[in-house]
Design a protein around this motif. Structure first.
Motif, PDB file in Angstrom:
ATOM      1  N   VAL A  90       0.824  -1.207   0.000  1.00  0.00           N
ATOM      2  CA  VAL A  90       0.000   0.000   0.000  1.00  0.00           C
ATOM      3  C   VAL A  90       0.862   1.263   0.000  1.00  0.00           C
ATOM      4  O   VAL A  90       1.832   1.366   0.751  1.00  0.00           O
ATOM      5  CB  VAL A  90      -0.965  -0.004   1.217  1.00  0.00           C
ATOM      6  N   GLU A  91       0.477   2.206  -0.883  1.00  0.00           N
ATOM      7  CA  GLU A  91       1.205   3.481  -0.959  1.00  0.00           C
ATOM      8  C   GLU A  91       0.287   4.656  -0.666  1.00  0.00           C
ATOM      9  O   GLU A  91       0.763   5.757  -0.390  1.00  0.00           O
ATOM     10  CB  GLU A  91       1.788   3.663  -2.377  1.00  0.00           C
ATOM     11  N   LYS A  92      -1.031   4.407  -0.819  1.00  0.00           N
ATOM     12  CA  LYS A  92      -1.990   5.499  -0.627  1.00  0.00           C
ATOM     13  C   LYS A  92      -3.045   5.081   0.380  1.00  0.00           C
ATOM     14  O   LYS A  92      -3.582   3.970   0.294  1.00  0.00           O
ATOM     15  CB  LYS A  92      -2.698   5.810  -1.948  1.00  0.00           C
ATOM     16  N   ILE A  93      -3.354   5.987   1.283  1.00  0.00           N
ATOM     17  CA  ILE A  93      -4.403   5.714   2.265  1.00  0.00           C
ATOM     18  C   ILE A  93      -5.430   6.831   2.193  1.00  0.00           C
ATOM     19  O   ILE A  93      -5.082   8.019   2.154  1.00  0.00           O
ATOM     20  CB  ILE A  93      -3.816   5.597   3.688  1.00  0.00           C
ATOM     21  N   ARG A  94      -6.694   6.440   2.143  1.00  0.00           N
ATOM     22  CA  ARG A  94      -7.785   7.415   2.140  1.00  0.00           C
ATOM     23  C   ARG A  94      -8.669   7.156   3.362  1.00  0.00           C
ATOM     24  O   ARG A  94      -9.110   6.026   3.583  1.00  0.00           O
ATOM     25  CB  ARG A  94      -8.617   7.281   0.857  1.00  0.00           C
ATOM     26  N   LEU A  95      -8.916   8.193   4.146  1.00  0.00           N
ATOM     27  CA  LEU A  95      -9.839   8.068   5.272  1.00  0.00           C
ATOM     28  C   LEU A  95     -11.239   8.405   4.786  1.00  0.00           C
ATOM     29  O   LEU A  95     -11.434   9.366   4.036  1.00  0.00           O
ATOM     30  CB  LEU A  95      -9.439   9.017   6.406  1.00  0.00           C
ATOM     31  N   THR A  96     -12.200   7.614   5.227  1.00  0.00           N
ATOM     32  CA  THR A  96     -13.552   7.826   4.749  1.00  0.00           C
ATOM     33  C   THR A  96     -14.532   7.351   5.817  1.00  0.00           C
ATOM     34  O   THR A  96     -14.183   7.214   6.980  1.00  0.00           O
ATOM     35  CB  THR A  96     -13.728   7.134   3.366  1.00  0.00           C
ATOM     36  N   GLY A  97     -15.771   7.127   5.428  1.00  0.00           N
ATOM     37  CA  GLY A  97     -16.762   6.685   6.406  1.00  0.00           C
ATOM     38  C   GLY A  97     -18.034   6.281   5.683  1.00  0.00           C
ATOM     39  O   GLY A  97     -17.977   5.906   4.508  1.00  0.00           O
ATOM     40  N   ILE A 124       3.764   8.028   2.810  1.00  0.00           N
ATOM     41  CA  ILE A 124       2.599   7.555   2.062  1.00  0.00           C
ATOM     42  C   ILE A 124       1.795   8.760   1.595  1.00  0.00           C
ATOM     43  O   ILE A 124       1.979   9.876   2.096  1.00  0.00           O
ATOM     44  CB  ILE A 124       1.684   6.659   2.925  1.00  0.00           C
ATOM     45  N   GLU A 125       0.898   8.520   0.631  1.00  0.00           N
ATOM     46  CA  GLU A 125      -0.018   9.582   0.203  1.00  0.00           C
ATOM     47  C   GLU A 125      -1.269   9.456   1.059  1.00  0.00           C
ATOM     48  O   GLU A 125      -1.857   8.375   1.135  1.00  0.00           O
ATOM     49  CB  GLU A 125      -0.341   9.361  -1.270  1.00  0.00           C
ATOM     50  N   LEU A 126      -1.667  10.543   1.695  1.00  0.00           N
ATOM     51  CA  LEU A 126      -2.762  10.473   2.664  1.00  0.00           C
ATOM     52  C   LEU A 126      -3.872  11.454   2.283  1.00  0.00           C
ATOM     53  O   LEU A 126      -3.643  12.656   2.195  1.00  0.00           O
ATOM     54  CB  LEU A 126      -2.203  10.814   4.055  1.00  0.00           C
ATOM     55  N   THR A 127      -5.063  10.922   2.054  1.00  0.00           N
ATOM     56  CA  THR A 127      -6.175  11.765   1.613  1.00  0.00           C
ATOM     57  C   THR A 127      -7.431  11.412   2.412  1.00  0.00           C
ATOM     58  O   THR A 127      -7.427  10.440   3.183  1.00  0.00           O
ATOM     59  CB  THR A 127      -6.467  11.574   0.109  1.00  0.00           C
ATOM     60  N   LEU A 147      -2.237  15.824   6.367  1.00  0.00           N
ATOM     61  CA  LEU A 147      -3.098  15.365   5.267  1.00  0.00           C
ATOM     62  C   LEU A 147      -2.646  16.041   3.974  1.00  0.00           C
ATOM     63  O   LEU A 147      -2.270  17.217   3.969  1.00  0.00           O
ATOM     64  CB  LEU A 147      -4.562  15.746   5.573  1.00  0.00           C
ATOM     65  N   HIS A 148      -2.694  15.285   2.860  1.00  0.00           N
ATOM     66  CA  HIS A 148      -2.247  15.876   1.590  1.00  0.00           C
ATOM     67  C   HIS A 148      -3.383  16.535   0.816  1.00  0.00           C
ATOM     68  O   HIS A 148      -3.238  17.634   0.303  1.00  0.00           O
ATOM     69  CB  HIS A 148      -1.571  14.807   0.724  1.00  0.00           C
ATOM     70  N   ARG A 149      -4.503  15.824   0.670  1.00  0.00           N
ATOM     71  CA  ARG A 149      -5.600  16.354  -0.152  1.00  0.00           C
ATOM     72  C   ARG A 149      -6.942  15.898   0.387  1.00  0.00           C
ATOM     73  O   ARG A 149      -7.006  14.942   1.164  1.00  0.00           O
ATOM     74  CB  ARG A 149      -5.477  15.847  -1.597  1.00  0.00           C
ATOM     75  N   VAL A 150      -8.002  16.553  -0.069  1.00  0.00           N
ATOM     76  CA  VAL A 150      -9.354  16.098   0.272  1.00  0.00           C
ATOM     77  C   VAL A 150     -10.185  15.959  -1.000  1.00  0.00           C
ATOM     78  O   VAL A 150      -9.962  16.653  -1.996  1.00  0.00           O
ATOM     79  CB  VAL A 150     -10.115  17.064   1.213  1.00  0.00           C
ATOM     80  N   THR A 151     -11.159  15.059  -0.907  1.00  0.00           N
ATOM     81  CA  THR A 151     -12.206  14.966  -1.910  1.00  0.00           C
ATOM     82  C   THR A 151     -13.494  15.360  -1.203  1.00  0.00           C
ATOM     83  O   THR A 151     -13.778  14.857  -0.110  1.00  0.00           O
ATOM     84  CB  THR A 151     -12.319  13.523  -2.447  1.00  0.00           C
ATOM     85  N   VAL A 152     -14.230  16.295  -1.798  1.00  0.00           N
ATOM     86  CA  VAL A 152     -15.457  16.785  -1.167  1.00  0.00           C
ATOM     87  C   VAL A 152     -16.650  16.379  -2.028  1.00  0.00           C
ATOM     88  O   VAL A 152     -16.628  16.554  -3.249  1.00  0.00           O
ATOM     89  CB  VAL A 152     -15.416  18.325  -1.026  1.00  0.00           C
ATOM     90  N   SER A 153     -17.673  15.829  -1.400  1.00  0.00           N
ATOM     91  CA  SER A 153     -18.864  15.425  -2.144  1.00  0.00           C
ATOM     92  C   SER A 153     -19.828  16.604  -2.251  1.00  0.00           C
ATOM     93  O   SER A 153     -20.093  17.282  -1.254  1.00  0.00           O
ATOM     94  CB  SER A 153     -19.560  14.262  -1.430  1.00  0.00           C
ATOM     95  N   LEU A 154     -20.309  16.841  -3.448  1.00  0.00           N
ATOM     96  CA  LEU A 154     -21.297  17.910  -3.652  1.00  0.00           C
ATOM     97  C   LEU A 154     -22.113  17.543  -4.896  1.00  0.00           C
ATOM     98  O   LEU A 154     -21.558  17.402  -5.979  1.00  0.00           O
ATOM     99  CB  LEU A 154     -20.592  19.264  -3.851  1.00  0.00           C
ATOM    100  N   ASP A 155     -23.424  17.385  -4.718  1.00  0.00           N
ATOM    101  CA  ASP A 155     -24.245  16.822  -5.802  1.00  0.00           C
ATOM    102  C   ASP A 155     -25.026  17.853  -6.600  1.00  0.00           C
ATOM    103  O   ASP A 155     -25.657  17.497  -7.605  1.00  0.00           O
ATOM    104  CB  ASP A 155     -25.227  15.792  -5.218  1.00  0.00           C
TER     105      ASP A 155
END
Ligand code: SAM
Length: 364
Positions: A90-97, A124-127, A147-155
């Motif tokens: 593993v090189e990238k980890i994404r925290l989510t829920g 590691i890459e952490l998002t 933390l390196h980056r975020v992804t934001v949900s918007l519909d």
């Protein structure tokens, strides 16, 4: 809508571990030769939104039996497991829920994970993926924690559509403020995920494209998926990415661009006038199982090798039975080595009815 389904994993949905392979480290490969590269970690099964396609209110109501705090992996357990995963590729980890920013002191977890280094020495890459509701408050602390980056949900960009989808009366402006805060904190480029559902928000495709064109943010359109078993998924509700691209291209000409790295989930497109990039995630109409390098750890430490899984492997039991890192590593290698999932390639209306694990539990 299907019957009420309890997302918690009961004993019948735990799979026995395959016989342990060698405990030696190195990149694990599955039966289709796919390497283990990404780890998504769900840090809570709770969310403050009730998106109709993910955690519909009729199922996730006030009496919904969320996990008790003692059932959740602790930050120490998550970090230990993450390190062992890194030893196996593993090189990238994404925290989510759920909504990861609801987990108390999640910045502390970010700090602990950000300290993990790859065997060759770099970090590691952490998002993190978030609904953005708490981002304006937390962006700076998350960045400072590593933390390196975020992804934001918007519909959608209009409150009527967005609120009908999040079913929590949450306004667009606050998510936009979260995106701005993330950008200002340096959690960039910010990716923005828009789930597109026919008859619900396709009228928002062009306004969303226009809103983020000319910014450094990358808007990604996600096909409505049959994750879990509670969102009443029907193929008729899916708008194919091709249709989305054609719609945008007719107004703002597009051209394809190469993936950033092998196995990238989104297909990338850029505006021909040089004003930015968008992506499409076409799990339904152009399955990308062949290049899937993702493992998922649920909030209570179950390991899943597919977003559409119906059962998983209990790694919390291993952690709490005081198994050594080598033993846990051998279990990871064995599970990954036995993996042959390719759900999106074999999806039918029938498979869509399977009692799959809910996305809020397994982690998006
Ligand atoms: N709460 C966070 C959020 O809203 O981003 C993280 C968890 S959420 C489950 C992760 C992503 O999955 C979100 O972008 C969400 O829109 C997407 N998602 C949830 N259910 C989906 C579905 N049925 N089809 C496609 N995407 C879905």
């Amino acid at each position: 809508m299907t019957d009420r389904v309890i997302a918690l994993v009961d004993a019948g949905r735990r799979k026995p571990l395959p016989p342990a392979a060698s405990s030696s480290t190195g990149v694990a490969r599955d039966r289709l030769a796919r390497p283990l590269r990404d780890l998504r970690i769900s840090v809570t099964d709770r969310c403050n939104f009730r998106c109709t396609y993910c955690m519909p209110k009729e199922v996730f109501g006030k009496d919904y039996p969320y996990l008790a705090h003692s059932a959740l992996l602790s930050f120490e357990e998550i970090t230990r497991l993450a390190k062992i995963f890194v030893d196996h590729g593993v090189e990238k980890i994404r925290l989510t829920g759920g909504e990861p920013l609801l987990r108390r002191n999640v910045e502390r977890l970010v700090e602990m994970l950000a300290a993990i280094t790859l065997p060759e020495g770099r970090g590691i890459e952490l998002t993190l993926t978030t609904n953005g509701s708490l981002l304006a408050k937390k962006a700076r602390a998350l960045k400072d924690a590593g933390l390196h980056r975020v992804t934001v949900s918007l519909d959608a960009l209009d409150d009527a559509t967005f609120m009908a989808m999040n079913d929590a009366d949450f306004p667009v402006a606050k998510v936009l403020a979260g995106i701005d805060a993330a950008d200002a904190a340096g959690l960039a480029p910010v990716k923005i995920n828009m789930v597109v559902k026919r008859g619900v928000n396709e009228h928002s495709i062009l306004p969303m494209a226009r809103r983020f064109k000319g910014t450094d943010h990358v808007l990604r359109f996600i096909e409505f998926m049959d994750v879990g078993a509670t969102n009443g998924w029907r193929m008729d509700d899916v708008i194919a990415s091709r249709e989305i691209i054609d719609m945008i291209d007719a107004h703002m000409p597009l051209e394809t661009i190469d993936p950033n790295y092998p196995g990238e989930v989104a297909k990338r497109w850029r505006y021909r006038d040089g004003s930015g990039e968008i992506g499409v995630i076409s799990s339904v109409t152009q399955a990308f199982c062949r290049s899937c390098t993702r493992a998922r750890i649920s909030t209570e430490g179950m390991l899943y090798t597919c977003l559409f899984a119906t059962s998983g492997y209990d790694f919390r039991a291993l952690l709490r039975a005081e198994k050594s890192d080598a033993e846990i590593g051998a279990a990871i290698a064995a599970v990954w080595g036995a993996r042959d999932d390719r759900y999106s390639e074999i999806r039918t209306a029938e498979t869509a009815k399977q009692r799959k694990i809910e996305m809020s539990y397994i982690g998006g």
